[in-house]
Write an enzyme that holds these catalytic residues in place. Structure first.
Site, PDB file in Angstrom:
ATOM      1  N   ILE A  12      -1.654   3.901  -8.619  1.00  0.00           N
ATOM      2  CA  ILE A  12      -2.910   4.333  -7.982  1.00  0.00           C
ATOM      3  C   ILE A  12      -3.079   5.864  -8.006  1.00  0.00           C
ATOM      4  O   ILE A  12      -4.201   6.355  -7.957  1.00  0.00           O
ATOM      5  CB  ILE A  12      -3.006   3.756  -6.542  1.00  0.00           C
ATOM      6  N   GLY A  33       7.337   3.745  -1.115  1.00  0.00           N
ATOM      7  CA  GLY A  33       6.267   2.965  -1.741  1.00  0.00           C
ATOM      8  C   GLY A  33       5.090   3.796  -2.195  1.00  0.00           C
ATOM      9  O   GLY A  33       5.236   4.923  -2.686  1.00  0.00           O
ATOM     10  N   VAL A  34       3.918   3.251  -2.014  1.00  0.00           N
ATOM     11  CA  VAL A  34       2.702   3.927  -2.487  1.00  0.00           C
ATOM     12  C   VAL A  34       2.455   5.217  -1.692  1.00  0.00           C
ATOM     13  O   VAL A  34       1.958   6.209  -2.229  1.00  0.00           O
ATOM     14  CB  VAL A  34       1.500   2.951  -2.458  1.00  0.00           C
ATOM     15  N   ASP A  35       2.837   5.208  -0.430  1.00  0.00           N
ATOM     16  CA  ASP A  35       2.704   6.388   0.436  1.00  0.00           C
ATOM     17  C   ASP A  35       3.497   7.566  -0.168  1.00  0.00           C
ATOM     18  O   ASP A  35       2.968   8.684  -0.338  1.00  0.00           O
ATOM     19  CB  ASP A  35       3.249   6.019   1.827  1.00  0.00           C
ATOM     20  N   TYR A 126       6.157  -3.601   4.419  1.00  0.00           N
ATOM     21  CA  TYR A 126       5.691  -4.242   5.649  1.00  0.00           C
ATOM     22  C   TYR A 126       5.751  -5.770   5.604  1.00  0.00           C
ATOM     23  O   TYR A 126       5.478  -6.434   6.601  1.00  0.00           O
ATOM     24  CB  TYR A 126       4.297  -3.748   6.032  1.00  0.00           C
TER      25      TYR A 126
HETATM   26  N1  AR6 Z   1       0.402   2.546  -7.040  1.00  0.00           N
HETATM   27  C1  AR6 Z   1      -0.064   1.350  -6.603  1.00  0.00           C
HETATM   28  N2  AR6 Z   1       0.661   0.510  -5.841  1.00  0.00           N
HETATM   29  C2  AR6 Z   1       1.909   0.874  -5.496  1.00  0.00           C
HETATM   30  C3  AR6 Z   1       2.476   2.108  -5.909  1.00  0.00           C
HETATM   31  C4  AR6 Z   1       1.672   2.965  -6.711  1.00  0.00           C
HETATM   32  N3  AR6 Z   1       2.106   4.147  -7.147  1.00  0.00           N
HETATM   33  N4  AR6 Z   1       3.745   2.184  -5.408  1.00  0.00           N
HETATM   34  C5  AR6 Z   1       3.967   1.030  -4.728  1.00  0.00           C
HETATM   35  N5  AR6 Z   1       2.876   0.243  -4.781  1.00  0.00           N
HETATM   36  P1  AR6 Z   1       4.259  -0.341   0.307  1.00  0.00           P
HETATM   37  P2  AR6 Z   1       3.300  -1.361   2.897  1.00  0.00           P
HETATM   38  C6  AR6 Z   1       2.626  -1.114  -4.209  1.00  0.00           C
HETATM   39  O1  AR6 Z   1       5.657  -0.687   0.647  1.00  0.00           O
HETATM   40  O2  AR6 Z   1       3.897  -2.695   2.634  1.00  0.00           O
HETATM   41  C7  AR6 Z   1       5.705   3.201   3.388  1.00  0.00           C
HETATM   42  O3  AR6 Z   1       6.993   3.711   3.495  1.00  0.00           O
HETATM   43  C8  AR6 Z   1       3.831  -1.933  -3.827  1.00  0.00           C
HETATM   44  O4  AR6 Z   1       4.410  -2.548  -4.979  1.00  0.00           O
HETATM   45  O5  AR6 Z   1       3.981   0.955  -0.348  1.00  0.00           O
HETATM   46  O6  AR6 Z   1       1.904  -1.308   3.446  1.00  0.00           O
HETATM   47  C9  AR6 Z   1       4.765   3.692   4.467  1.00  0.00           C
HETATM   48  O7  AR6 Z   1       5.096   4.977   4.929  1.00  0.00           O
HETATM   49  C10 AR6 Z   1       3.194  -2.960  -2.905  1.00  0.00           C
HETATM   50  O8  AR6 Z   1       2.596  -4.017  -3.655  1.00  0.00           O
HETATM   51  O9  AR6 Z   1       3.292  -0.388   1.620  1.00  0.00           O
HETATM   52  C11 AR6 Z   1       4.923   2.659   5.528  1.00  0.00           C
HETATM   53  O10 AR6 Z   1       6.021   2.935   6.378  1.00  0.00           O
HETATM   54  C12 AR6 Z   1       2.055  -2.174  -2.227  1.00  0.00           C
HETATM   55  O11 AR6 Z   1       1.923  -0.966  -3.001  1.00  0.00           O
HETATM   56  C13 AR6 Z   1       5.196   1.382   4.759  1.00  0.00           C
HETATM   57  O12 AR6 Z   1       5.766   1.796   3.525  1.00  0.00           O
HETATM   58  C14 AR6 Z   1       2.326  -1.801  -0.791  1.00  0.00           C
HETATM   59  O13 AR6 Z   1       3.729  -1.535  -0.609  1.00  0.00           O
HETATM   60  C15 AR6 Z   1       3.946   0.604   4.461  1.00  0.00           C
HETATM   61  O14 AR6 Z   1       4.293  -0.621   3.898  1.00  0.00           O
END
Ligand code: AR6
Length: 173
Positions: A12, A33-35, A126
């Site tokens: 993203i 993750g994405v954050d 999450y």
């Molecule tokens: N682009 C698009 N999607 C992504 C990317 C990217 N670069 N990287 C990961 N994903 P998550 P949550 C996907 O864990 O479950 C963080 O530490 C990933 O494969 O990022 O809402 C925050 O600070 C998955 O399908 O978010 C919070 O503490 C999706 O993004 C916590 O994680 C969401 O995974 C939030 O958890």
């Protein structure tokens, strides 16, 4: 003009939409993750703005959304929304997840955005069951678009094949 919904696989942080959505935590302090990817690629101004928001308004409650600039990213804005932690479905997780998508679309419209990209909110760390999360994501966005006529394009950016296939299925493709 009818709004379009696209489903793609990718990162993203590379997407050129007016707004990209971050799956953040309430403290808006960044994480994995994405954050983590958004803060890393976007640079420190995004975190500075997040800290200011928390200092002024407090932490971002689950289901709510706030907006910052996008630093070095190709997008104009990052919308930070806090998805629910999956607790077995006993804590109104579906409503909270739907609120993330709704509030992000409304906030994007308020800021003059015509395009917005979403990750699979809550479907990573999450622990939200991916199929259920995909269903809520697709159908909430589709329903909300009738209330956000300024938004012409929504892109679901899936990072893995499983989420990509689940989103495609929800869209009927
Ligand atoms: N682009 C698009 N999607 C992504 C990317 C990217 N670069 N990287 C990961 N994903 P998550 P949550 C996907 O864990 O479950 C963080 O530490 C990933 O494969 O990022 O809402 C925050 O600070 C998955 O399908 O978010 C919070 O503490 C999706 O993004 C916590 O994680 C969401 O995974 C939030 O958890």
């Amino acid at each position: 003009m009818q709004s379009t919904i696209e489903i793609v696989m990718g990162d993203i942080t590379k997407i050129k939409c007016d707004a990209i959505v971050n799956a953040a935590k309430s403290s808006l302090t960044g994480g994995g993750g994405v954050d983590g990817a958004i803060h890393k690629a976007g640079g420190s101004t995004i975190l500075d703005e997040c800290k200011l928001i928390v200092a002024q308004s407090g932490e971002c409650p689950t289901g709510e959304a706030v907006i910052t600039s996008a630093g070095k990213l190709p997008a104009k804005y990052v919308i930070h929304t806090v998805g629910p932690v999956w607790e077995g479905g006993t804590q109104s997780e579906p409503e909270k997840l739907a609120n993330c998508y709704r509030n992000s679309l409304f906030l994007a419209q308020e800021h003059g955005c015509t395009s917005i990209a979403f990750p699979n909110i809550s479907a990573g760390v999450y622990g939200y069951p991916k199929k259920d999360a995909a269903k809520i994501a697709y159908h909430t966005v589709k329903q909300t678009l009738s209330q956000t006529p300024a938004i012409k394009k929504v892109v679901f950016v899936c990072f893995d094949e499983e989420n990509y296939q689940l989103m495609l299925k929800e869209s009927g493709k």
